[in-house]
Design a protein around this motif. Structure first.
Motif, PDB file in Angstrom:
ATOM      1  N   LEU A 137      -9.948  14.314 -11.430  1.00 34.30           N
ATOM      2  CA  LEU A 137      -8.796  14.495 -10.575  1.00 34.30           C
ATOM      3  C   LEU A 137      -9.081  14.654  -8.925  1.00 34.30           C
ATOM      4  N   HIS A 138     -10.432  15.399  -8.765  1.00 36.78           N
ATOM      5  CA  HIS A 138     -10.751  15.673  -7.538  1.00 36.78           C
ATOM      6  C   HIS A 138     -11.362  14.232  -7.028  1.00 36.78           C
ATOM      7  N   GLU A 139     -12.228  13.514  -7.719  1.00 32.24           N
ATOM      8  CA  GLU A 139     -12.784  12.314  -7.308  1.00 32.24           C
ATOM      9  C   GLU A 139     -11.676  11.020  -7.020  1.00 32.24           C
ATOM     10  N   ARG A 140     -10.670  11.326  -7.945  1.00 32.71           N
ATOM     11  CA  ARG A 140      -9.545  10.271  -8.011  1.00 32.71           C
ATOM     12  C   ARG A 140      -8.570  10.328  -6.782  1.00 32.71           C
ATOM     13  N   LEU A 141      -7.920  11.398  -6.719  1.00 33.19           N
ATOM     14  CA  LEU A 141      -6.987  11.987  -5.529  1.00 33.19           C
ATOM     15  C   LEU A 141      -7.534  12.322  -4.312  1.00 33.19           C
ATOM     16  N   GLY A 142      -8.762  13.146  -4.545  1.00 33.16           N
ATOM     17  CA  GLY A 142      -9.160  13.712  -3.256  1.00 33.16           C
ATOM     18  C   GLY A 142      -8.196  14.930  -2.925  1.00 33.16           C
ATOM     19  N   VAL A 143      -7.434  15.355  -3.628  1.00 34.28           N
ATOM     20  CA  VAL A 143      -6.600  16.555  -3.588  1.00 34.28           C
ATOM     21  C   VAL A 143      -6.604  17.391  -4.816  1.00 34.28           C
ATOM     22  N   LEU A 144      -5.828  18.269  -4.647  1.00 34.25           N
ATOM     23  CA  LEU A 144      -5.915  19.226  -5.848  1.00 34.25           C
ATOM     24  C   LEU A 144      -5.024  18.812  -7.197  1.00 34.25           C
ATOM     25  N   PRO A 145      -5.072  19.258  -8.172  1.00 35.49           N
ATOM     26  CA  PRO A 145      -4.517  18.846  -9.348  1.00 35.49           C
ATOM     27  C   PRO A 145      -3.044  19.403  -9.511  1.00 35.49           C
ATOM     28  N   ASP A 146      -1.917  19.193 -10.140  1.00 36.63           N
ATOM     29  CA  ASP A 146      -0.816  19.555 -10.279  1.00 36.63           C
ATOM     30  C   ASP A 146      -0.503  20.803 -10.824  1.00 36.63           C
ATOM     31  N   PRO A 147       0.672  21.327 -10.812  1.00 35.74           N
ATOM     32  CA  PRO A 147       0.987  22.443 -11.442  1.00 35.74           C
ATOM     33  C   PRO A 147       0.970  22.799 -12.681  1.00 35.74           C
ATOM     34  N   ARG A 148       0.926  21.721 -13.505  1.00 32.94           N
ATOM     35  CA  ARG A 148       1.038  21.632 -14.895  1.00 32.94           C
ATOM     36  C   ARG A 148      -0.439  21.951 -15.243  1.00 32.94           C
ATOM     37  N   TYR A 149      -1.588  21.411 -14.612  1.00 29.03           N
ATOM     38  CA  TYR A 149      -2.776  21.551 -14.847  1.00 29.03           C
ATOM     39  C   TYR A 149      -3.027  23.322 -14.639  1.00 29.03           C
ATOM     40  N   PHE A 150      -2.446  23.770 -13.326  1.00 27.22           N
ATOM     41  CA  PHE A 150      -2.904  25.165 -13.226  1.00 27.22           C
ATOM     42  C   PHE A 150      -2.195  26.217 -14.362  1.00 27.22           C
ATOM     43  N   HIS A 151      -1.082  25.792 -14.828  1.00 27.12           N
ATOM     44  CA  HIS A 151      -0.543  26.536 -15.939  1.00 27.12           C
ATOM     45  C   HIS A 151      -1.433  26.562 -17.150  1.00 27.12           C
ATOM     46  N   GLN A 152      -2.030  25.318 -17.368  1.00 26.78           N
ATOM     47  CA  GLN A 152      -2.860  25.233 -18.592  1.00 26.78           C
ATOM     48  C   GLN A 152      -4.201  26.125 -18.351  1.00 26.78           C
ATOM     49  N   ARG A 153      -4.600  25.984 -17.159  1.00 30.07           N
ATOM     50  CA  ARG A 153      -5.999  26.637 -17.038  1.00 30.07           C
ATOM     51  C   ARG A 153      -5.789  27.999 -16.900  1.00 30.07           C
ATOM     52  N   ARG A 203     -13.552  23.961  -0.112  1.00 23.48           N
ATOM     53  CA  ARG A 203     -14.876  24.167   0.562  1.00 23.48           C
ATOM     54  C   ARG A 203     -15.048  25.663   0.691  1.00 23.48           C
ATOM     55  N   THR A 204     -14.217  26.578   0.384  1.00 24.84           N
ATOM     56  CA  THR A 204     -14.286  27.827   0.457  1.00 24.84           C
ATOM     57  C   THR A 204     -14.638  28.465  -1.050  1.00 24.84           C
ATOM     58  N   ILE A 205     -13.901  28.093  -1.929  1.00 24.15           N
ATOM     59  CA  ILE A 205     -14.061  28.665  -3.131  1.00 24.15           C
ATOM     60  C   ILE A 205     -15.221  28.234  -3.941  1.00 24.15           C
ATOM     61  N   ARG A 206     -15.570  28.782  -4.905  1.00 27.42           N
ATOM     62  CA  ARG A 206     -16.760  28.753  -5.679  1.00 27.42           C
ATOM     63  C   ARG A 206     -16.627  27.703  -6.714  1.00 27.42           C
ATOM     64  N   ASN A 207     -17.850  26.942  -7.117  1.00 32.21           N
ATOM     65  CA  ASN A 207     -17.718  26.116  -8.249  1.00 32.21           C
ATOM     66  C   ASN A 207     -16.781  26.636  -9.423  1.00 32.21           C
ATOM     67  N   THR A 208     -17.026  27.718 -10.042  1.00 34.00           N
ATOM     68  CA  THR A 208     -16.415  28.330 -11.116  1.00 34.00           C
ATOM     69  C   THR A 208     -15.088  28.548 -10.957  1.00 34.00           C
ATOM     70  N   ASP A 209     -14.453  28.531  -9.828  1.00 33.44           N
ATOM     71  CA  ASP A 209     -12.900  28.756  -9.501  1.00 33.44           C
ATOM     72  C   ASP A 209     -12.146  27.575  -9.892  1.00 33.44           C
ATOM     73  N   VAL A 210     -10.718  27.917  -9.912  1.00 32.86           N
ATOM     74  CA  VAL A 210     -10.029  26.599 -10.220  1.00 32.86           C
ATOM     75  C   VAL A 210      -8.886  26.688  -9.129  1.00 32.86           C
ATOM     76  N   ALA A 211      -8.571  25.683  -8.484  1.00 29.81           N
ATOM     77  CA  ALA A 211      -7.493  25.491  -7.432  1.00 29.81           C
ATOM     78  C   ALA A 211      -6.652  24.433  -7.873  1.00 29.81           C
ATOM     79  N   ALA A 212      -5.310  24.531  -7.539  1.00 30.40           N
ATOM     80  CA  ALA A 212      -4.701  23.558  -7.994  1.00 30.40           C
ATOM     81  C   ALA A 212      -3.048  23.840  -7.182  1.00 30.40           C
ATOM     82  N   ARG A 213      -2.256  22.730  -7.204  1.00 29.11           N
ATOM     83  CA  ARG A 213      -0.967  22.785  -6.397  1.00 29.11           C
ATOM     84  C   ARG A 213      -0.070  23.727  -7.252  1.00 29.11           C
ATOM     85  N   PHE A 214       0.488  24.642  -6.684  1.00 28.22           N
ATOM     86  CA  PHE A 214       1.659  25.334  -7.471  1.00 28.22           C
ATOM     87  C   PHE A 214       3.146  25.234  -7.284  1.00 28.22           C
ATOM     88  N   ARG A 215       3.451  25.213  -6.049  1.00 26.32           N
ATOM     89  CA  ARG A 215       5.046  24.796  -5.815  1.00 26.32           C
ATOM     90  C   ARG A 215       4.716  24.354  -4.327  1.00 26.32           C
TER      91      ARG A 215
END
Length: 313
Positions: A137-153, A203-215
């Motif tokens: 998702l990062h490579e293809r979109l250049g932005v963060l994944p969607d809210p559904r991905y966040f809830h799954q993770r 750029r700020t969070i760690r490799n082990t952290d997860v970031a995604a769009r929420f609302r």
């Protein structure tokens, strides 16, 4: 782990045997209670008596496999001696193994150990697949994944944290200050500005952290194996990075501020992943009320703000 057995003496013996091995055990005396136990909490394995009152063990197995289709929960059937038809029917229904009664304790523990190793392998593979999807998702979109991905993770990370007794922080980041530039220059400036926020967060969070769009104008962050002080420090770094310089969209310079709410596990009022998300949602609302570039952390004794606010609790 759930032990579903109609015979009280056998049920109590199995529960004690497994607790002596360090497992957390919930017991059920009927098929419906077994189903309720699986629905109520993350479960690593179910020992299921075939001869249950009400719903049979075969029917219960079918229901459990249906309600846990998004994750792997091994079901081991406890079958009557010499009842080959029950074993075959159970395996066709989705059971993962069986142990014939009367059970030898050593054989049962060997079966339990084997099924838990199978589950760990399965969960590791699913986690690796999830990581690959996240990277894609990062490579293809250049932005963060969607809210559904966040809830799954969130559900996955919470289950892992609860299973291994690891700390987990859930953060909601709200972007403030977009209303004025959108009113002055049009809505087309909003998306590039939010994309730049995405990049600064990454750029700020760690490799082990997860970031995604929420609302709308909000992002979700998951910080696995992160204690409260470290979660607060990471949130402060994100706030500082976003606020470090205005975001440029063409000739428009947009100074943005953020508010972050942090929910923590383990915590007295957090028993499910939904309650962890609720805690973060309440915290981000309080952070926004407190002022720009604030971080609010929910703790049992009240709320902690950064920068600190006098009398905040």
């Amino acid at each position: 782990m759930v032990v579903a057995e109609h015979d009280r003496a056998t049920r109590e013996h199995l529960a004690e045997l497994l607790r002596d091995q360090g497992f957390i055990v919930a017991t059920a005396s009927s098929g419906q209670k077994a189903i309720d136990a699986v629905r109520a909490q993350p479960v690593d394995l179910v020992l299921l008596d075939v001869d249950m009152p009400g719903l049979s063990g075969i029917d219960v197995c079918r229901v459990i496999k249906t309600i846990t289709k998004d994750r792997f929960v091994p079901v081991v059937l406890l079958t009557p001696p010499g009842d080959e038809s029950a074993r075959i029917q159970g395996l066709r229904t989705g059971a993962d193994d069986h142990v014939a009664k009367p059970m030898d304790d050593a054989d049962l523990l060997t079966c339990v150990d084997h099924m838990l190793r199978v589950k760990r392998t399965h969960d590791d593979v699913e986690f690796a697949k999830s990581e690959l999807r996240y990277s894609s998702l990062h490579e293809r979109l250049g932005v963060l994944p969607d809210p559904r991905y966040f809830h799954q993770r969130l559900e996955h990370e919470f289950a892992e944290a609860r299973r291994h007794l690891d700390p987990l922080a859930c953060c909601i980041l709200a972007v403030d200050g977009l209303q004025k530039p959108v009113a002055e220059h049009g809505p087309e400036v909003a998306l590039p500005a939010l994309d730049e926020v995405c990049e600064r967060v990454q750029r700020t969070i760690r490799n082990t952290d997860v970031a995604a769009r929420f609302r709308a104008a909000e992002f979700g962050l998951l910080l696995p194996n992160t204690r409260p002080a470290r979660a607060l420090a990471l949130a402060e770094c994100v706030v500082a990075e976003v606020a470090s310089r205005p975001i440029e969209v063409g000739d428009v310079r947009i100074p943005l501020t953020t508010s972050i709410g942090v929910g923590l596990f383990p915590s007295a009022n957090v028993r499910t992943h939904s309650e962890l998300l609720d805690a973060a949602s309440v915290a981000v609302a309080r952070a926004r009320v407190a002022g720009p570039n604030r971080v609010c952390v929910v703790q049992q004794q009240g709320y902690i703000f950064s920068p600190s606010l006098s009398g905040a609790a």
